[in-house]
Scaffold this active site. Structure first.
Site, PDB file in Angstrom:
ATOM      1  N   GLN A  78       0.910  -1.174   0.118  1.00 49.25           N
ATOM      2  CA  GLN A  78       0.086  -0.045  -0.216  1.00 49.25           C
ATOM      3  C   GLN A  78       0.965   1.353   0.110  1.00 49.25           C
ATOM      4  O   GLN A  78       1.215   1.833   1.116  1.00 49.25           O
ATOM      5  CB  GLN A  78      -0.723   0.008   1.253  1.00 49.25           C
ATOM      6  CG  GLN A  78      -1.828   1.248   1.502  1.00 49.25           C
ATOM      7  CD  GLN A  78      -3.108   0.908   0.474  1.00 49.25           C
ATOM      8  OE1 GLN A  78      -3.501  -0.294   0.343  1.00 49.25           O
ATOM      9  NE2 GLN A  78      -3.425   1.908  -0.326  1.00 49.25           N
ATOM     10  N   PHE A  79       1.459   1.597  -1.102  1.00 48.64           N
ATOM     11  CA  PHE A  79       2.306   2.624  -1.332  1.00 48.64           C
ATOM     12  C   PHE A  79       1.694   3.904  -0.836  1.00 48.64           C
ATOM     13  O   PHE A  79       2.247   5.057  -0.455  1.00 48.64           O
ATOM     14  CB  PHE A  79       3.132   2.767  -2.673  1.00 48.64           C
ATOM     15  CG  PHE A  79       2.215   3.647  -3.689  1.00 48.64           C
ATOM     16  CD1 PHE A  79       2.631   4.786  -4.003  1.00 48.64           C
ATOM     17  CD2 PHE A  79       1.496   2.777  -4.492  1.00 48.64           C
ATOM     18  CE1 PHE A  79       1.836   5.537  -4.837  1.00 48.64           C
ATOM     19  CE2 PHE A  79       0.564   3.553  -5.514  1.00 48.64           C
ATOM     20  CZ  PHE A  79       0.879   4.843  -5.744  1.00 48.64           C
ATOM     21  N   THR A  80       0.355   4.107  -1.045  1.00 48.99           N
ATOM     22  CA  THR A  80      -0.248   5.294  -0.872  1.00 48.99           C
ATOM     23  C   THR A  80      -0.346   5.720   0.639  1.00 48.99           C
ATOM     24  O   THR A  80      -0.867   6.791   1.103  1.00 48.99           O
ATOM     25  CB  THR A  80      -1.834   5.233  -1.459  1.00 48.99           C
ATOM     26  OG1 THR A  80      -2.418   4.412  -0.592  1.00 48.99           O
ATOM     27  CG2 THR A  80      -1.579   5.096  -2.732  1.00 48.99           C
TER      28      THR A  80
END
Length: 151
Positions: A78-80
């Site tokens: 989940q890079f966000t």
């Protein structure tokens, strides 16, 4: 490294209509590798996750860990979580690890989890995923560790 933990009754990840990872009761871990993160930090974060006492004991008190309840662990990249929204209306993700490094650390985190915990499922790095969950509680816990705190 940033992680958002959600205590779940069940969770699954679908890609293009196919389920690629699913668990029953346990934890959904949304994982973000940030610039400067390393294996030592991933190890420390994983150890904290599986020992964090956020499951109810017989008295209803949050006193049991994922290990204690033998729950599942669903790990989703989940890079966000690295979003910086301070500079306007479009988030910046410059704090996230570059894709190759993010994938390497995510894969390492997953391998370590699989080596130390009996029930581990995953999403797929950089895929367009649909995450389905039934949050238990709800209990949602944000966690953050920096390389300086891993020592």
């Amino acid at each position: 490294m940033k992680v958002v933990l959600q205590r779940v009754l069940e969770a699954r990840v679908d890609i293009a209509g196919e389920t690629v990872g699913a668990i029953g009761p346990g934890l959904l871990a949304l994982v973000c590798a940030e610039r400067g993160d390393d294996e030592a930090l991933a190890d420390k974060m994983l150890a904290k996750i599986v020992k964090l006492r956020i499951f109810s004991d017989a008295a209803g008190k949050m006193n049991l860990s994922l290990q204690d309840v033998a729950g599942g662990l669903l790990i989703v990249s989940q890079f966000t979580l690295a979003a910086d929204c301070s500079g306007g209306n479009r988030p910046s993700f410059t704090g996230a690890a570059v894709p190759d490094e993010g994938r390497r650390l995510y894969d390492y985190f997953v391998r370590q989890a699989q080596a130390t915990h009996p029930t581990v499922a995953t999403g797929q790095f950089a895929a367009d995923m649909r995450v389905h969950l039934v949050n238990d509680g709800p209990v949602t816990i944000p966690m953050q560790m920096s390389p300086a705190s891993a020592g």
